[in-house]
Design an enzyme around this catalytic site. Structure first.
Site, mmCIF file in Angstrom:
data_model
loop_
_atom_site.group_PDB
_atom_site.id
_atom_site.type_symbol
_atom_site.label_atom_id
_atom_site.label_comp_id
_atom_site.label_asym_id
_atom_site.label_seq_id
_atom_site.Cartn_x
_atom_site.Cartn_y
_atom_site.Cartn_z
ATOM 1 N N GLY A 34 0.797 -1.224 0.000
ATOM 2 C CA GLY A 34 0.000 0.000 0.000
ATOM 3 C C GLY A 34 0.829 1.273 0.000
ATOM 4 O O GLY A 34 2.031 1.254 -0.212
ATOM 5 N N TYR A 35 0.144 2.405 0.264
ATOM 6 C CA TYR A 35 0.718 3.745 0.118
ATOM 7 C C TYR A 35 1.272 3.869 -1.305
ATOM 8 O O TYR A 35 2.447 4.134 -1.527
ATOM 9 C CB TYR A 35 1.782 4.031 1.176
ATOM 10 C CG TYR A 35 1.820 5.505 1.551
ATOM 11 C CD1 TYR A 35 0.795 6.061 2.294
ATOM 12 C CD2 TYR A 35 2.840 6.331 1.116
ATOM 13 C CE1 TYR A 35 0.796 7.409 2.601
ATOM 14 C CE2 TYR A 35 2.852 7.684 1.419
ATOM 15 C CZ TYR A 35 1.830 8.209 2.167
ATOM 16 O OH TYR A 35 1.823 9.553 2.466
ATOM 17 N N LEU A 36 0.353 3.696 -2.246
ATOM 18 C CA LEU A 36 0.719 3.435 -3.641
ATOM 19 C C LEU A 36 1.288 4.662 -4.344
ATOM 20 O O LEU A 36 0.859 5.791 -4.106
ATOM 21 C CB LEU A 36 -0.516 2.936 -4.397
ATOM 22 C CG LEU A 36 -1.164 1.679 -3.802
ATOM 23 C CD1 LEU A 36 -2.420 1.308 -4.598
ATOM 24 C CD2 LEU A 36 -0.180 0.509 -3.761
ATOM 25 N N HIS A 37 2.249 4.391 -5.221
ATOM 26 C CA HIS A 37 2.848 5.421 -6.069
ATOM 27 C C HIS A 37 2.880 4.905 -7.510
ATOM 28 O O HIS A 37 2.384 3.797 -7.782
ATOM 29 C CB HIS A 37 4.240 5.792 -5.555
ATOM 30 C CG HIS A 37 5.140 4.598 -5.343
ATOM 31 N ND1 HIS A 37 5.574 3.799 -6.377
ATOM 32 C CD2 HIS A 37 5.641 4.038 -4.208
ATOM 33 C CE1 HIS A 37 6.331 2.829 -5.907
ATOM 34 N NE2 HIS A 37 6.378 2.935 -4.583
ATOM 35 N N HIS A 40 3.947 1.232 -8.230
ATOM 36 C CA HIS A 40 2.878 0.241 -8.047
ATOM 37 C C HIS A 40 1.889 0.291 -9.211
ATOM 38 O O HIS A 40 1.430 -0.732 -9.714
ATOM 39 C CB HIS A 40 2.098 0.524 -6.760
ATOM 40 C CG HIS A 40 2.894 0.443 -5.499
ATOM 41 N ND1 HIS A 40 3.127 1.539 -4.699
ATOM 42 C CD2 HIS A 40 3.499 -0.599 -4.878
ATOM 43 C CE1 HIS A 40 3.832 1.178 -3.640
ATOM 44 N NE2 HIS A 40 4.084 -0.114 -3.725
ATOM 45 N N ASP A 160 12.978 -4.057 -6.279
ATOM 46 C CA ASP A 160 13.354 -5.046 -5.260
ATOM 47 C C ASP A 160 13.915 -6.265 -6.003
ATOM 48 O O ASP A 160 13.249 -7.289 -6.122
ATOM 49 C CB ASP A 160 12.125 -5.402 -4.426
ATOM 50 C CG ASP A 160 11.536 -4.182 -3.746
ATOM 51 O OD1 ASP A 160 12.001 -3.827 -2.655
ATOM 52 O OD2 ASP A 160 10.618 -3.549 -4.327
ATOM 53 N N ARG A 197 8.578 4.379 1.133
ATOM 54 C CA ARG A 197 9.437 4.871 2.223
ATOM 55 C C ARG A 197 10.017 6.255 1.932
ATOM 56 O O ARG A 197 10.523 6.901 2.856
ATOM 57 C CB ARG A 197 10.558 3.876 2.520
ATOM 58 C CG ARG A 197 10.065 2.601 3.181
ATOM 59 C CD ARG A 197 11.215 1.729 3.687
ATOM 60 N NE ARG A 197 10.740 0.665 4.558
ATOM 61 C CZ ARG A 197 10.481 -0.598 4.158
ATOM 62 N NH1 ARG A 197 10.653 -0.944 2.893
ATOM 63 N NH2 ARG A 197 10.047 -1.501 5.025
HETATM 64 P P1 AMP Z 1 5.809 -2.679 -1.773
HETATM 65 O O1 AMP Z 1 4.461 -2.067 -1.580
HETATM 66 O O2 AMP Z 1 6.945 -1.761 -1.457
HETATM 67 O O3 AMP Z 1 5.924 -4.036 -1.138
HETATM 68 O O4 AMP Z 1 5.958 -2.926 -3.337
HETATM 69 C C1 AMP Z 1 4.988 -3.673 -4.034
HETATM 70 C C2 AMP Z 1 5.509 -3.966 -5.420
HETATM 71 O O5 AMP Z 1 5.770 -2.744 -6.112
HETATM 72 C C3 AMP Z 1 6.830 -4.739 -5.403
HETATM 73 O O6 AMP Z 1 6.802 -5.713 -6.428
HETATM 74 C C4 AMP Z 1 7.839 -3.678 -5.678
HETATM 75 O O7 AMP Z 1 9.019 -4.155 -6.281
HETATM 76 C C5 AMP Z 1 7.077 -2.788 -6.630
HETATM 77 N N1 AMP Z 1 7.667 -1.447 -6.660
HETATM 78 C C6 AMP Z 1 7.958 -0.661 -5.599
HETATM 79 N N2 AMP Z 1 8.553 0.488 -6.006
HETATM 80 C C7 AMP Z 1 8.652 0.416 -7.362
HETATM 81 C C8 AMP Z 1 9.178 1.275 -8.376
HETATM 82 N N3 AMP Z 1 9.726 2.462 -8.070
HETATM 83 N N4 AMP Z 1 9.097 0.876 -9.663
HETATM 84 C C9 AMP Z 1 8.543 -0.335 -9.979
HETATM 85 N N5 AMP Z 1 8.040 -1.184 -9.067
HETATM 86 C C10 AMP Z 1 8.082 -0.822 -7.783
#
Ligand code: AMP
Length: 289
Positions: A34-37, A40, A160, A197
């Protein structure tokens, strides 16, 4: 764009997904905390496209769950940013049909839960060494989300990188029948890799954070100009990140799949960085030419 359907109960979610899958619907899944950008959302748009690949409308799914088992005891679980209402609107705009957002960890990990996914090699080194138990928690929750969601395909970010390799390994080794697809890193205009983050950074820290992607870009340029010595390239990245006042957690040049450190950079060698900026841990990586 309409809001996606929000489901709180994993069992209800599983019933819906199983019925869809049994009815021949193609399912694409994007697991998130969550806290989507925009990073995501790029995954979600690709999930929409891949769900509909079969020639009839598929099911595009996202999950929003801050998974406690992937956080270490001194990490940021309690303060991890959350915004479910904002996230739902963003999911809707990215074509997501249904969102699973369990309202408490006990719904995902009942009291008698005792099964974990573990690795012999791919989770060693890099974040695996610095965050003991992290990939065990990630892989276990993703295995559960695969079991609950019955996807044909799942999308993860290359941001990641080690996580992506871990989950691709898991899906193959455990015959999950899910295609695990990696998607390019989405960056801010100045190059900083987008991350939930990043919200922790003060404006002053945000200014310095760009040093990580710049250092990686410099290494890519030097490698393109013929520098093959991995130690020299790593030292350059480390010096640039430290010069911006960050504490380096690791800088490594590795084989892109096996993740073992290399001595000589070849096309595809992956350069990875983790660094602390104040209390915030940032990661980034790129492929060398
Ligand atoms: P998270 O919410 O941080 O667990 O991320 C969820 C998914 O979004 C994971 O597969 C991450 O690798 C992907 N993700 C996070 N940041 C980015 C980014 N800047 N560009 C592409 N994918 C991302």
């Amino acid at each position: 764009m309409s809001l996606p359907e929000l489901i709180r109960d994993p069992a209800a979610w599983q019933r819906r997904c199983t019925a869809a899958r049994d009815g021949g619907t193609r399912i694409a899944l994007v697991p998130t905390m969550g806290y989507l950008h925009q990073g995501h959302l790029s995954l979600m748009r690709e999930a929409r496209r891949r769900a509909d690949e079969g020639g009839r409308p598929g099911l595009s799914l996202a999950t929003i769950f801050v998974n406690p088992t992937q956080f270490g005891p001194t990490e940021d679980l309690a303060r991890y940013p959350r915004d479910l209402q904002g996230d739902l609107a963003k999911c809707g705009a990215a074509g997501v049909d249904m969102v699973l957002a369990p309202d408490n960890p006990g719904a995902v990990y009942p009291k008698d839960f005792q099964t974990w996914v573990d690795f012999t090699e791919v989770s060693k080194g890099l974040c695996g060494d610095r965050r003991p138990g992290h990939f065990r928690g990630v892989a276990t929750v993703v295995a559960k989300l695969f079991g609950l969601s019955r996807p044909h395909v799942a999308l993860f970010g290359e941001k990641d990188w080690q996580q992506l390799r871990v989950l691709q390994r898991m899906a193959v080794d455990l015959d999950m029948g899910v295609e695990v697809v990696g998607m390019p890193i989405v960056r801010e205009a100045d190059g900083l890799a987008m991350s939930s983050r990043n919200a922790y950074l003060t404006p002053e820290e945000r200014g310095r954070a760009v040093a990580i992607s710049r250092a990686l870009g410099d290494a890519r340029r030097r490698a393109g100009e013929g520098e093959r010595d991995a130690a020299a390239l790593s030292r350059g990245i480390q010096a640039a990140v430290e010069a911006a006042g960050m504490r380096v957690d690791y800088v490594e040049l590795v084989h892109p799949e096996r993740l073992r450190p290399v001595e000589h950079a070849v096309p595809g060698t992956r350069a990875l960085v983790a660094a602390f900026l104040g209390r915030t841990r940032l990661i980034d990586n790129l492929a060398l030419p």
